[in-house]
Design an enzyme around this catalytic site. Sequence first.
Site, PDB file in Angstrom:
ATOM      1  N   ASP A  92       0.642  -1.244  -0.056  1.00  0.00           N
ATOM      2  CA  ASP A  92      -0.041   0.170  -0.018  1.00  0.00           C
ATOM      3  C   ASP A  92       0.896   1.388  -0.111  1.00  0.00           C
ATOM      4  O   ASP A  92       2.151   1.200   0.150  1.00  0.00           O
ATOM      5  CB  ASP A  92      -0.910  -0.063   1.233  1.00  0.00           C
ATOM      6  CG  ASP A  92      -1.955  -0.856   1.155  1.00  0.00           C
ATOM      7  OD1 ASP A  92      -2.405  -1.502  -0.060  1.00  0.00           O
ATOM      8  OD2 ASP A  92      -2.580  -1.091   2.231  1.00  0.00           O
TER       9      ASP A  92
ATOM     10  N   TYR B 226       7.108  -9.978   6.951  1.00  0.00           N
ATOM     11  CA  TYR B 226       6.673  -8.492   7.139  1.00  0.00           C
ATOM     12  C   TYR B 226       7.495  -8.018   8.636  1.00  0.00           C
ATOM     13  O   TYR B 226       7.561  -8.809   9.520  1.00  0.00           O
ATOM     14  CB  TYR B 226       5.446  -8.099   7.342  1.00  0.00           C
ATOM     15  CG  TYR B 226       4.611  -8.056   5.971  1.00  0.00           C
ATOM     16  CD1 TYR B 226       4.723  -7.116   5.282  1.00  0.00           C
ATOM     17  CD2 TYR B 226       4.125  -9.380   5.355  1.00  0.00           C
ATOM     18  CE1 TYR B 226       3.963  -6.876   3.916  1.00  0.00           C
ATOM     19  CE2 TYR B 226       3.362  -9.102   4.244  1.00  0.00           C
ATOM     20  CZ  TYR B 226       3.273  -7.977   3.276  1.00  0.00           C
ATOM     21  OH  TYR B 226       2.694  -8.082   2.007  1.00  0.00           O
TER      22      TYR B 226
END
Lengths: 246, 246
Positions: free
Chosen positions: B53, B111
């Site tokens: 994003d 992540y």
Amino acid sequence: MERVKCTVQYDGTFFSGFQIQPDRRTVQGEIEGALQRMHRNRFIRIIASGRTDTGVHARGQVFHYDSDLNLSEDKWKKALNSLLPDDIYIAAVEKVSDDFHARFDVKVKEYRYQILNQKEPDLFNRYYHWHVNQSLNVENMKEACRNIMGTHDFTSFSSTKTTIRGDKVRTMYNVDCLQEGNRIAIQVEGSGFLYNMVRIITGTLVEVGQGKKKAEEIPAIIEQKDRALAGLTAPPQGLFLWKVTY
Amino acid sequence: MERVKCTVQYDGTFFSGFQIQPDRRTVQGEIEGALQRMHRNRFIRIIASGRTDTGVHARGQVFHYDSDLNLSEDKWKKALNSLLPDDIYIAAVEKVSDDFHARFDVKVKEYRYQILNQKEPDLFNRYYHWHVNQSLNVENMKEACRNIMGTHDFTSFSSTKTTIRGDKVRTMYNVDCLQEGNRIAIQVEGSGFLYNMVRIITGTLVEVGQGKKKAEEIPAIIEQKDRALAGLTAPPQGLFLWKVTY
């Protein structure tokens, strides 16, 4: 009326330096704009310890101004930070006596220059380090640092574009080279600095670290007062005005 | 024709995310633009492990493409980096067999979410950390991490704006909370992730660290498949796609 002393941090990346200029985004312009909003559109001049160039950062720049708003130190800090953009942060506010002067009363200024010494660049540090991919000999750089310390005429370490009149004698109380893994910080503490002086010291130290210059050549470079003998001017983004002592 | 696999780092700050969109600056758009220049204006599609994003960074995003240019791995790396802007860096290039697929062949994705846990903000880290000024209990956060690990339906940890059809069962191989001074990193390794999942996991862990939620509540939050029960969605700038394993 009371005098207020502020310690300010800023990320110099997106500023055209500290000092106000027409039609440019400057640190001084942003701070004076915030003060003007707090004083019902009355202009308030700030006086800083000195200016910094485009792309140069500050951890501990200091400025003062006079105001009749009579706010507490904590209120000043909160109000200013709420009005300032996210690349300026007022870290401390202190009320001082009327004869305090942020420029004239400076005793020692400390700058640090950050170098990233590894083969690959690190894009997350591109605004805050100079990436030097050739391995540097830090012991030799430390020896060169010791040759810069003391009181000298620093003409050789000053930009020929300088506007400083008068003598170029300054005292370096401490010049050191701090290493932590791949990160090297050049630490310079002095009574005052000439234009581009820390960046030229850094460029020269890096050439010593690369073996292009020798630490023993430093005294002769200083002696000859010739800018051409010192090293290149290091790029601005590694430089931080670290601390100002009064 | 040969297939090329690239590992890419990017600073997501000034991109509208990874995936190409008309009239927006995207990571995919920049990379495909560079490839097009290398292929005499012929369009080359890249396939990444997945998108990220706006504001989200990558240390180890992976993509592949096919080309008939017949360059060595080192030449590809140099040519691409010379054409890419300074917030994208190709860290590694590897020639792979024609059946390698950067999205379908992902085994594990890691992540990391970076939190700066101190009273004062740090403007030099504003693009790369979430600043949480309330002191966090890391031991409680670690306990909550252990309750997230394993195979579950993660509906509660997925944005209701998701476009993912099919089941929301994913396997988290490792969820941990690493502390180094004032810096806390949430490390999450899984088979795959739902929309906003790592940011919702982080927001929930921070609420556990603040004492607003208890680590023992996590199994019930998972069980009830209700997004409203988990914590807030952490802001994008602390999130890094760290590593993709094939």
